[in-house]
Design an enzyme around this catalytic site. Structure first.
Site, PDB file in Angstrom:
ATOM      1  N   GLU A 172       0.649  -1.378   0.040  1.00 33.17           N
ATOM      2  CA  GLU A 172      -0.052   0.057  -0.080  1.00 33.17           C
ATOM      3  C   GLU A 172       0.796   1.522  -0.007  1.00 33.17           C
ATOM      4  OE1 GLU A 172      -3.024   0.335   2.860  1.00 33.17           O
ATOM      5  OE2 GLU A 172      -4.241  -1.599   2.185  1.00 33.17           O
ATOM      6  N   GLU A 378      -5.558  -8.455   1.271  1.00 35.19           N
ATOM      7  CA  GLU A 378      -5.974  -8.226   2.657  1.00 35.19           C
ATOM      8  C   GLU A 378      -7.507  -7.804   2.428  1.00 35.19           C
ATOM      9  OE1 GLU A 378      -4.258  -4.764   4.985  1.00 35.19           O
ATOM     10  OE2 GLU A 378      -2.365  -5.499   4.485  1.00 35.19           O
TER      11      GLU A 378
HETATM   12  C1  BGC Z   1      -2.805  -2.061   6.145  1.00 40.10           C
HETATM   13  C2  BGC Z   1      -2.778  -2.911   7.453  1.00 40.10           C
HETATM   14  C3  BGC Z   1      -3.995  -2.232   8.342  1.00 40.10           C
HETATM   15  C4  BGC Z   1      -5.167  -2.468   7.477  1.00 40.10           C
HETATM   16  C5  BGC Z   1      -6.355  -1.914   8.315  1.00 40.10           C
HETATM   17  C6  BGC Z   1      -4.198  -1.926   5.608  1.00 40.10           C
HETATM   18  O1  BGC Z   1      -4.180  -0.499   4.904  1.00 40.10           O
HETATM   19  O2  BGC Z   1      -2.050  -2.726   5.286  1.00 40.10           O
HETATM   20  O3  BGC Z   1      -1.547  -2.555   8.053  1.00 40.10           O
HETATM   21  O4  BGC Z   1      -3.881  -2.718   9.497  1.00 40.10           O
HETATM   22  O5  BGC Z   1      -5.216  -1.814   6.345  1.00 40.10           O
HETATM   23  O6  BGC Z   1      -6.366  -0.384   8.539  1.00 40.10           O
END
Ligand code: BGC
Length: 517
Positions: A172, A378
């Site tokens: 990101e 994610e």
């Molecule tokens: C990031 C994580 C973060 C998650 C929730 C993503 O932007 O890669 O490190 O904890 O979102 O905010």
């Protein structure tokens, strides 16, 4: 309507990876142990007012000391793969030069533990914990940081190249630039949008150099990068809202995806000549746009954009959860983010909109004809949890139905969208990683935003699996049943019924992908 684990399992194609994700700085703690050097984030987090409620990452989940226990939780869960990041300041404390053997050893042990438990490793090189000396020399505003990341990738490639199934160069870059250099919400805490723009180019160059270094190290695994993607939706039919949404799309999505996938910055940015002052913009583009084996996409939510400053740059609940008054950072900005009407939100104030994951995948397919296979690296949600204790049975239960539904709806949406006949069927979707294995240090949100499948008591460090953990466990079991039923049918129909070499019965991935993925 809610899809059951059994129905969802039946939709999972062979070879699709289900995983969980974490990042070093958010879980490890042990910031001063075994030769780790300081990170820019150590300093940022220690400064009063930067982290909600003065929370500190010093201990986090104490994963550094509890790693085998955490791997055991993953084995119990039955997950295919674990995405984690390695801490740059733990391995190379100065950000350049000597390597810290104890730091390298920690991830050696982690890799061996994962493989011994049948879990395929996905390793992220850079998940935001820049070594302090590099931040002091300008961080991502300094072109040299990109070369340092390349060097770090070479170290990691040489040490772990035989065991990592999938590599993510950087995570990101959009969040690093926006939160770290434009809004001052993350380390290094700079709030200067225009002067922060070099951090975009240098991170992308760092990705390219890291990719090159991993290829040169002849690593066995696949290599990609991870961008976050949020579909931008105009708040109304007003043309100014449409323009604002378009501008946000460029600033948050295209600025990072176009260069790696097309070798060009978006036109809007090229016209503005923002990037013409870089040292070697054209040669850099060849490095930035080298082919990747997969593209990592993080999806959490869509964004509703309106023209003008509005009452505040982001909905109040979001700003509060991140611990800052954003109006100071962007006085009278040209656009702002609106809340979604009649929409469930997470503890972060983020809208829950699984249908926009279809939009994200569709837009990626439309924009990038050469899109490599995609992995959702994610997805997840923070919700406040309640712990129900059954004193008689001496056990606790965490009924996190909303997180469970979030995950089920998003995984289901992604599978439907990319199945034959789906709206994004041309996307070759290879996996979904839940953010996160366990509650952890949520950057400026401190410990107030639990995303975990596993609850962590930050006083005692006790881990308690939540209902969402047991749901994912059931989904994986069902998936394995479907896969072994399919394998049995195939074996009966075949004249040579033996399993392919390396295949494990009961796993839908059949061991066919590199390094057991
Ligand atoms: C990031 C994580 C973060 C998650 C929730 C993503 O932007 O890669 O490190 O904890 O979102 O905010």
């Amino acid at each position: 309507m809610h899809t059951s684990a059994k129905e969802l399992a039946a939709m999972i194609p062979p070879g699709f990876t289900l995983g969980v994700a974490t990042a070093a700085f958010q879980i490890e703690g042990a910031l001063d142990e075994d030769g780790r050097g300081p990170a820019g984030w150590d300093v940022f987090a220690a400064k009063a007012g930067n982290i909600v409620d003065g929370h500190h990452p010093a201990l986090a989940c104490d994963h550094y000391h509890r790693m085998p226990q955490d791997v055991a939780l993953m084995r119990e869960l039955g997950i295919d793969s674990y995405r984690f990041s390695i801490s740059w300041p733990r391995i190379q404390p100065g950000g350049s030069g000597p390597v810290n053997r104890a730091g390298l050893d920690f991830y050696d042990r982690l890799l061996d533990e994962l493989l011994a438990n049948g879990i395929s490793p996905m390793m992220t090189l850079y998940h935001w914990d820049t070594p302090l000396p590099l931040d002091e020399a300008g961080g991502w505003l300094n072109r040299d940081t990109a070369y340092r990341l390349g060097e770090f990738a070479a170290i990691a490639g040489a040490a772990y190249g035989d065991r990592v199934a999938r590599w993510v160069t950087i995570n990101e870059p959009a969040t690093v630039t926006t939160n770290g250099y434009a809004l001052g919400l993350h380390s290094p805490g700079l709030a200067d949008f225009a002067n922060g723009l070099p951090s975009v180019h240098h991170q992308l160059l760092g990705h390219g150099l890291a990719l090159q270094a991993l290829r040169a190290a002849n690593v066995a695994g696949e290599i990609g990068m991870t961008n976050v993607y949020s579909p931008m939706v105009p708040n109304s039919g007003n043309p100014l809202d449409w323009l604002s949404a378009g501008a946000m799309d460029v600033a948050q999505n295209r600025l990072y995806a176009d260069p790696v996938l097309t070798g060009k910055y978006p036109d809007l940015v090229r016209i503005g000549k923002f990037f013409s002052s870089f040292e070697h913009p054209d040669e850099d583009m060849d490095i930035i746009s080298q082919p990747m084996d997969f593209y990592g996409l993080n999806y959490y939510m869509p964004t509703r954009v309106a023209a003008g400053a509005g009452d505040s740059p982001v909905p109040a609940a979001m700003a509060e959860a991140m611990g800052d008054d954003l109006s100071a950072a962007t006085p009278g900005g040209p656009l702002h983010i609106e809340p979604w009407p009649d929409t469930e939100t997470t503890a972060y104030g983020w809208p829950v909109k699984p249908e926009y994951l279809t939009v994200a995948l569709k837009e990626m397919a439309e924009r990038y004809p050469n899109l490599p296979p995609v992995i959702i690296t994610e997805g997840g949600a923070s919700f406040e949890d309640i712990i129900v204790t059954d004193k008689a049975a001496n056990r606790s239960f965490i009924p996190d139905e909303r997180r469970l539904r979030y995950l089920s709806d998003h995984i289901g949406t992604a599978l439907r969208a990319t199945a034959p006949g789906g709206e994004a069927e041309s996307v070759d979707l290879r996996g979904y990683y839940v953010w996160s294995l366990m509650d952890n240090f949520e950057w400026s949100g401190g410990y107030n935003q639990p995303f975990g499948l596993v609850h962590v008591d930050f006083e005692t460090m006790e881990r308690t699996p939540k209902a969402s953990y047991f749901w994912l466990q059931e989904l994986l079991e069902e998936r394995n049943l479907v896969a072994s039923a399919g394998a049995a049918v195939a074996a009966a129909a075949s004249s040579e019924p033996e399993l392919a070499a390396g295949a494990e019965p009961g796993r839908s991935d059949g061991g066919a992908q590199p390094l057991g993925l």
